[in-house]
Write a protein that holds these residues in place. Structure first.
Motif, mmCIF file in Angstrom:
data_model
loop_
_atom_site.group_PDB
_atom_site.id
_atom_site.type_symbol
_atom_site.label_atom_id
_atom_site.label_comp_id
_atom_site.label_asym_id
_atom_site.label_seq_id
_atom_site.Cartn_x
_atom_site.Cartn_y
_atom_site.Cartn_z
ATOM 1 N N GLY A 109 83.701 89.458 5.758
ATOM 2 C CA GLY A 109 83.056 88.150 5.695
ATOM 3 C C GLY A 109 82.634 87.785 4.282
ATOM 4 N N THR A 110 82.756 86.489 3.967
ATOM 5 C CA THR A 110 82.256 86.000 2.680
ATOM 6 C C THR A 110 81.366 84.788 2.946
ATOM 7 O OG1 THR A 110 84.322 84.751 2.507
ATOM 8 C CG2 THR A 110 84.158 86.755 1.189
ATOM 9 N N SER A 111 80.379 84.611 2.080
ATOM 10 C CA SER A 111 79.474 83.474 2.247
ATOM 11 C C SER A 111 80.278 82.177 2.200
ATOM 12 C CB SER A 111 78.428 83.487 1.140
ATOM 13 O OG SER A 111 77.628 82.326 1.254
ATOM 14 N N ALA A 112 79.969 81.278 3.129
ATOM 15 C CA ALA A 112 80.706 80.010 3.180
ATOM 16 C C ALA A 112 80.135 78.982 2.207
ATOM 17 C CB ALA A 112 80.694 79.459 4.598
ATOM 18 N N GLY A 113 79.108 79.374 1.418
ATOM 19 C CA GLY A 113 78.511 78.450 0.449
ATOM 20 C C GLY A 113 77.008 78.575 0.484
ATOM 21 N N GLY A 114 76.319 77.550 -0.034
ATOM 22 C CA GLY A 114 74.859 77.586 -0.088
ATOM 23 C C GLY A 114 74.282 77.798 1.304
ATOM 24 N N GLN A 115 73.194 78.571 1.379
ATOM 25 C CA GLN A 115 72.611 78.900 2.681
ATOM 26 C C GLN A 115 71.381 78.048 2.984
ATOM 27 O OE1 GLN A 115 73.986 81.000 4.897
ATOM 28 N NE2 GLN A 115 75.701 81.601 3.596
ATOM 29 N N GLY A 116 71.219 76.937 2.256
ATOM 30 C CA GLY A 116 70.083 76.045 2.515
ATOM 31 C C GLY A 116 70.224 75.373 3.880
ATOM 32 N N SER A 117 69.071 75.059 4.488
ATOM 33 C CA SER A 117 69.122 74.549 5.862
ATOM 34 C C SER A 117 69.516 73.070 5.935
ATOM 35 C CB SER A 117 67.783 74.770 6.560
ATOM 36 O OG SER A 117 66.778 74.093 5.860
ATOM 37 N N SER A 118 69.678 72.433 4.763
ATOM 38 C CA SER A 118 70.164 71.046 4.798
ATOM 39 C C SER A 118 71.653 70.983 4.458
ATOM 40 C CB SER A 118 69.386 70.198 3.782
ATOM 41 O OG SER A 118 69.671 70.672 2.473
ATOM 42 N N GLN A 119 72.245 72.116 4.110
ATOM 43 C CA GLN A 119 73.622 72.098 3.595
ATOM 44 C C GLN A 119 74.650 72.267 4.715
ATOM 45 O OE1 GLN A 119 72.249 75.032 0.368
ATOM 46 N NE2 GLN A 119 73.995 74.008 -0.610
ATOM 47 N N LEU A 120 75.162 71.111 5.158
ATOM 48 C CA LEU A 120 76.088 71.119 6.292
ATOM 49 C C LEU A 120 77.485 71.601 5.935
ATOM 50 C CD1 LEU A 120 75.647 67.942 8.523
ATOM 51 C CD2 LEU A 120 75.716 70.335 9.238
ATOM 52 N N LEU A 121 77.913 71.358 4.680
ATOM 53 C CA LEU A 121 79.295 71.709 4.335
ATOM 54 C C LEU A 121 79.591 73.194 4.578
ATOM 55 C CD1 LEU A 121 82.118 71.112 3.213
ATOM 56 C CD2 LEU A 121 81.158 71.209 0.906
ATOM 57 N N PRO A 122 78.727 74.117 4.123
ATOM 58 C CA PRO A 122 79.030 75.529 4.401
ATOM 59 C C PRO A 122 79.079 75.840 5.907
ATOM 60 C CG PRO A 122 77.364 75.348 2.698
ATOM 61 C CD PRO A 122 77.557 73.964 3.244
ATOM 62 N N LEU A 123 78.202 75.214 6.695
ATOM 63 C CA LEU A 123 78.252 75.461 8.142
ATOM 64 C C LEU A 123 79.558 74.913 8.718
ATOM 65 C CD1 LEU A 123 77.063 76.413 10.817
ATOM 66 C CD2 LEU A 123 75.806 74.251 10.976
ATOM 67 N N ALA A 124 79.949 73.731 8.212
ATOM 68 C CA ALA A 124 81.183 73.127 8.714
ATOM 69 C C ALA A 124 82.407 73.942 8.309
ATOM 70 C CB ALA A 124 81.309 71.685 8.215
ATOM 71 N N SER A 125 82.340 74.683 7.197
ATOM 72 C CA SER A 125 83.495 75.509 6.806
ATOM 73 C C SER A 125 83.415 76.917 7.368
ATOM 74 C CB SER A 125 83.657 75.591 5.280
ATOM 75 O OG SER A 125 82.715 74.843 4.598
ATOM 76 N N ALA A 126 82.250 77.314 7.865
ATOM 77 C CA ALA A 126 82.091 78.686 8.377
ATOM 78 C C ALA A 126 82.747 78.828 9.747
ATOM 79 C CB ALA A 126 80.608 79.023 8.493
ATOM 80 N N ASN A 127 83.155 80.048 10.075
ATOM 81 C CA ASN A 127 83.620 80.301 11.441
ATOM 82 C C ASN A 127 82.737 81.331 12.141
ATOM 83 O OD1 ASN A 127 84.422 82.583 10.148
ATOM 84 N ND2 ASN A 127 86.613 82.384 10.609
ATOM 85 N N ALA A 128 81.660 81.727 11.466
ATOM 86 C CA ALA A 128 80.790 82.727 12.080
ATOM 87 C C ALA A 128 79.402 82.656 11.474
ATOM 88 C CB ALA A 128 81.364 84.126 11.868
ATOM 89 N N LEU A 129 78.437 83.175 12.236
ATOM 90 C CA LEU A 129 77.079 83.364 11.723
ATOM 91 C C LEU A 129 76.859 84.862 11.605
ATOM 92 C CD1 LEU A 129 75.212 80.764 13.985
ATOM 93 C CD2 LEU A 129 75.865 80.489 11.575
ATOM 94 N N LEU A 130 76.554 85.304 10.393
ATOM 95 C CA LEU A 130 76.318 86.730 10.138
ATOM 96 C C LEU A 130 74.855 87.019 10.425
ATOM 97 C CD1 LEU A 130 77.994 89.157 8.787
ATOM 98 C CD2 LEU A 130 76.555 88.696 6.789
ATOM 99 N N ILE A 131 74.606 87.990 11.300
ATOM 100 C CA ILE A 131 73.235 88.252 11.745
ATOM 101 C C ILE A 131 72.648 89.380 10.899
ATOM 102 C CG2 ILE A 131 71.789 88.774 13.735
ATOM 103 C CD1 ILE A 131 74.208 87.902 15.499
ATOM 104 N N VAL A 132 71.701 89.004 10.026
ATOM 105 C CA VAL A 132 71.101 89.996 9.126
ATOM 106 C C VAL A 132 69.642 90.172 9.533
ATOM 107 C CG1 VAL A 132 70.746 90.670 6.726
ATOM 108 C CG2 VAL A 132 72.654 89.169 7.326
ATOM 109 N N PRO A 133 69.251 91.423 9.840
ATOM 110 C CA PRO A 133 67.942 91.647 10.467
ATOM 111 C C PRO A 133 66.739 91.337 9.572
ATOM 112 C CG PRO A 133 69.041 93.733 10.007
ATOM 113 C CD PRO A 133 70.023 92.656 9.671
#
Ligand code: AMP
Ligand code: MG
Length: 398
Positions: free
Chosen positions: A353-377
Motif C-alpha cells: 500500500g502507498t498513501s493516496a495523498g494528503g490525509q486531511g479530513s477535507s481532502q476528497l481527492l486522495p479518498l476518491a483515488s484510494a481503493n482501501a483504508l489502512l487501519i493503523v492502531p
C-alpha cells in the motif's frame, strides 16, 4: 472517547429489521432474501435429458449397431420409444426417450443408411442427466443471507419462481447543513463551497443497498434544521445529518435533536471523524456526521453502512480485509485509530500500500483515488515502514 468497536456496538443495538416485500426477479439483484430458503416447486431439471448431442439408446444392447427410429430435440415433439436394437438421435437438453438410459456422443458414433454404429461399448447412464439432478421437487433450497447474485436469480428462474420475498430497502433521509453550501452547477459567491456531502452520501447509501431521500439543505438556523429533521424522521428509517454537529457557534444539530428527541454525543477515537452525534427522533435513529467530506464518508463507511446492512439482516460491513505492507511513514494522531487513504496493489508476495495523498479530513481527492483504508492502531504516531497493517478494501482491485 469511545473506541470504534464500542461505538459500532451501540449503533447496532436496537437496529430494526426491515419488513419483507415481494419483487420480481428483474428487480431482485442485490436484494436480501427475507426467507432462509424456498421449497422447490419442481425437479430441476424437470425431466431426464441428454447432456450431449448423440444417440439415446439402451446400454444393455451392448456395442451392436442400432436402427435410428427418430429424433429428440430440445423443445421438440415426443420421440418414439426405443426398443431393443434401436436408437434415437438426440440433442443436448432433449428429453430421454422412453426405453433409453444412455447417450452415446455423436463423436463416438457413425450413422449410415439409417443405422448407427458405435465406436465403443456404451457405459450405462452415460451423458444422461436425471430429473432432479440439481434440485429435487419439495427440497428446501437455502437462500444465503447475502445480496442476491446473478446465479441466484438464475437458480430461482430455473425452478420457475418468478417472485421472491426480500427485505425492503431501508429509506435514508439525507440532510446537509451549512450556510456556505451551494449546489454543484450553480456559481459560488464569497466564502461559498459546493455541497459535496449530500451527493456523496446519497451514493454511499445506494451502494449499501438502501434508498436515499434527499431533504432540502438547511442553513445554520435552528428552526430550519428542526423543520428538516422532523421531515426526515417522519419519512425515513434513518436520518443522516452532515455538518453542524460539533461545538462551534453555528452548530445547531445537536440542540435540535435534543429538543425533538434524545441525543448521545460521542467522541470516538477515530481519525478522521472524531465527533459523532447519535440520537432518536420518535422511532427514527438520527446520525450526525462531521461536515468535512472525508470524515463524513469514512464515518459513513465505519458506522452507517453496517447499520444499513443490519437493517436488511446482513452482518458486518461486507468489505474484505487484507494485510497490506507499507514502505513509508504516514503520520497520524497517536491518540486515535486511523483509517488512512491508501492505494493497494498486489505484489509478488502479498499486498502493498502507498498513501493516496494528503490525509486531511477535507481532502476528497486522495479518498476518491484510494481503493482501501489502512487501519493503523491507537498508540502510534505514524505507520512503520516495512510493517503490515490490516486494510479495508473499498472495492475491487484496479
Ligand atoms: P462543520 O461540521 O459544519 O463544522 O463543517 C466542517 C467543515 O466541513 C467545514 O469546512 C465545512 O465547510 C465543510 N462542510 C460541511 N458540510 C459540507 C458539505 N455538505 N460539503 C462539503 N463540505 C462541507
Ligand atoms: Mg457547518
Amino acid at each position: 472517547m469511545l473506541t470504534v468497536d464500542e461505538a459500532l456496538a451501540r449503533l447496532l443495538d436496537g437496529v430494526r429489521l426491515a419488513d419483507g416485500e415481494e419483487v420480481g426477479l428483474a428487480a431482485a439483484l442485490g436484494r436480501v432474501p427475507a426467507e432462509p430458503h424456498v421449497a422447490a416447486p419442481i425437479d430441476v431439471p424437470p425431466f431426464a435429458n441428454s447432456a450431449m448431442d448423440g444417440y439415446a439408446l439402451r446400454a444393455a444392447d451392448g456395442g451392436t449397431p442400432r436402427r435410428v427410429v427418430g429424433e429428440s430435440r430440445a423443445g421438440g415433439p415426443r420421440a418414439a420409444a426405443v426398443e431393443p436394437g434401436t436408437a434415437v438421435r438426440i440433442m443436448t437438453g432433449a428429453p430421454m426417450p422412453d426405453g433409453t438410459d444412455t447417450v452415446v456422443p455423436i463423436e463416438e458414433a457413425e450413422e449410415r443408411a439409417g443405422m448407427v454404429t458405435l465406436a465403443t461399448t456404451p457405459s450405462p447412464g452415460a451423458h444422461r442427466r436425471p430429473a432432479g439432478l440439481d434440485v429435487r421437487r419439495g427440497e428446501l433450497v437455502p437462500l444465503p443471507r447475502s445480496p442476491i447474485t446473478p446465479s441466484g436469480i438464475g437458480l430461482l428462474a430455473a425452478m420457475g419462481i418468478a417472485r421472491i420475498e426480500v427485505r425492503r430497502r431501508p429509506r435514508v433521509a439525507i440532510l446537509s447543513t451549512g450556510d456556505e453550501l451551494r449546489d454543484p452547477g450553480s456559481s459560488l459567491g464569497h466564502g461559498e463551497i459546493y455541497d459535496a456531502n449530500a451527493p456523496a452520501l446519497a451514493a454511499a447509501v445506494i451502494e449499501a443497498g438502501a434508498e436515499p431521500i434527499m431533504l432540502e439543505r438547511a442553513r445554520d438556523e435552528p428552526d430550519l434544521i428542526e423543520a428538516r429533521v422532523r421531515e426526515g424522521a417522519d419519512q425515513a428509517d434513518l436520518l443522516i445529518v452532515s455538518g453542524g454537529v460539533s461545538v462551534g457557534d453555528h452548530d445547531h444539530v445537536r440542540g435540535v435533536i435534543e429538543r425533538l428527541g434524545a441525543l448521545d454525543f460521542w467522541r470516538i477515537a477515530v481519525q478522521p471523524g472524531k465527533p459523532l452525534a447519535f440520537g432518536r427522533v420518535g422511532e427514527t435513529p438520527v446520525i450526525g456526521l462531521p461536515g468535512n467530506p472525508v470524515s463524513a464518508l469514512v464515518t459513513f463507511e465505519l458506522f452507517v453502512r453496517p447499520m444499513l446492512r443490519a437493517m436488511v439482516g446482513l452482518t458486518g460491513d461486507g468489505r474484505l480485509r487484507v494485510p497490506v505492507r507499507v514502505s513509508e511513514a504516514i503520520s497520524k494522531d497517536p491518540a486515535r485509530r486511523a483509517y488512512l487513504r491508501v492505494l493497494v496493489e498486489r505484489d509478488f508476495d502479498g499486498y502493498r500500500g502507498t498513501s493516496a495523498g494528503g490525509q486531511g479530513s477535507s481532502q476528497l481527492l486522495p479518498l476518491a483515488s484510494a481503493n482501501a483504508l489502512l487501519i493503523v492502531p491507537e498508540g502510534v504516531p505514524a505507520t512503520e515502514p516495512g510493517r503490515s497493517y490490516e486494510a479495508l478494501l473499498l472495492g475491487g482491485m484496479t
